[in-house]
Write a protein that holds these residues in place. Structure first.
Motif, PDB file in Angstrom:
ATOM      1  N   TRP A  29       0.835  -1.205   0.000  1.00 15.14           N
ATOM      2  CA  TRP A  29       0.000   0.000   0.000  1.00 15.14           C
ATOM      3  C   TRP A  29       0.871   1.257   0.000  1.00 15.14           C
ATOM      4  CZ3 TRP A  29      -0.434   3.928   3.618  1.00 15.14           C
ATOM      5  CH2 TRP A  29      -1.484   4.848   3.395  1.00 15.14           C
ATOM      6  N   TYR A  81       0.906   3.941  -2.894  1.00 15.57           N
ATOM      7  CA  TYR A  81       0.526   5.305  -2.521  1.00 15.57           C
ATOM      8  C   TYR A  81       1.624   6.310  -2.880  1.00 15.57           C
ATOM      9  CZ  TYR A  81      -1.208   9.181   0.280  1.00 15.57           C
ATOM     10  OH  TYR A  81      -1.662  10.407   0.700  1.00 15.57           O
ATOM     11  N   ARG A  83      -0.228   1.582  -9.919  1.00 19.66           N
ATOM     12  CA  ARG A  83      -1.606   1.445  -9.452  1.00 19.66           C
ATOM     13  C   ARG A  83      -2.351   0.493 -10.380  1.00 19.66           C
ATOM     14  NH1 ARG A  83      -3.194   5.602  -5.935  1.00 19.66           N
ATOM     15  NH2 ARG A  83      -1.650   7.238  -5.774  1.00 19.66           N
ATOM     16  N   ASN A 126      -7.637  -1.063  -8.013  1.00 25.03           N
ATOM     17  CA  ASN A 126      -6.460  -0.758  -7.205  1.00 25.03           C
ATOM     18  C   ASN A 126      -6.408  -1.609  -5.938  1.00 25.03           C
ATOM     19  OD1 ASN A 126      -4.050   0.635  -6.712  1.00 25.03           O
ATOM     20  ND2 ASN A 126      -5.101   2.064  -5.351  1.00 25.03           N
ATOM     21  N   GLY A 127      -7.538  -1.758  -5.251  1.00 22.08           N
ATOM     22  CA  GLY A 127      -7.564  -2.565  -4.024  1.00 22.08           C
ATOM     23  C   GLY A 127      -7.242  -4.019  -4.295  1.00 22.08           C
ATOM     24  N   MET A 174      -3.542  -4.471  -5.023  1.00 25.57           N
ATOM     25  CA  MET A 174      -2.690  -4.457  -3.832  1.00 25.57           C
ATOM     26  C   MET A 174      -2.811  -5.776  -3.060  1.00 25.57           C
ATOM     27  SD  MET A 174      -2.800  -0.526  -2.439  1.00 25.57           S
ATOM     28  CE  MET A 174      -4.537  -0.522  -2.083  1.00 25.57           C
TER      29      MET A 174
END
Length: 118
Positions: free
Chosen positions: A20, A24, A30, A36-37, A40
């Motif tokens: 993350w 970030y 990304r 994106n979630g 990751m």
């Protein structure tokens, strides 16, 4: 087993925090759009798996030592049940193939029952 699971989860969470932070800060790419979630999470899983494999080797061995006797008992129970079922099937098959003694009434088979009913 719970200890191993919690340790593995801790390594995953640590990797997720690192991923993350990298995403970030822009160091890691990304995901596309709303992915994106998921990106990751997948990246953290890929990174945490080999770390867990190496770092938790002793704990994994301890957990498998506790599980192995239960698994062996379970396998033995399944094998004995299979053997009992096979012997029952063999006995039923042998009884069906054994000819009736002379003078004894013949057994009705499914074909005979159909012939007699007509």
């Amino acid at each position: 087993m719970l200890r191993y699971t919690l340790m593995r989860l801790g390594i995953f969470v640590g990797c997720f925090v690192v991923v993350w932070a990298l995403v970030y800060s822009g160091i890691a790419p990304r995901g596309l759009g709303a992915s994106n979630g998921m990106w990751m999470i997948m990246l953290a899983l890929v990174v945490s798996a080999p770390i867990s494999f190496v770092a938790l080797r002793k704990e994994r061995d301890r957990a498998s030592e506790r599980i192995a006797p239960r698994l062996d008992r379970s396998i033995d129970r399944v094998k004995s049940n299979l053997a009992a079922n096979r012997s029952q099937e063999d006995e039923a098959d042998d009884a069906a193939r054994t000819p009736a003694p002379a003078g004894a009434p013949a057994k009705d088979t499914a074909e005979d029952a159909g012939v007699k009913a007509s």
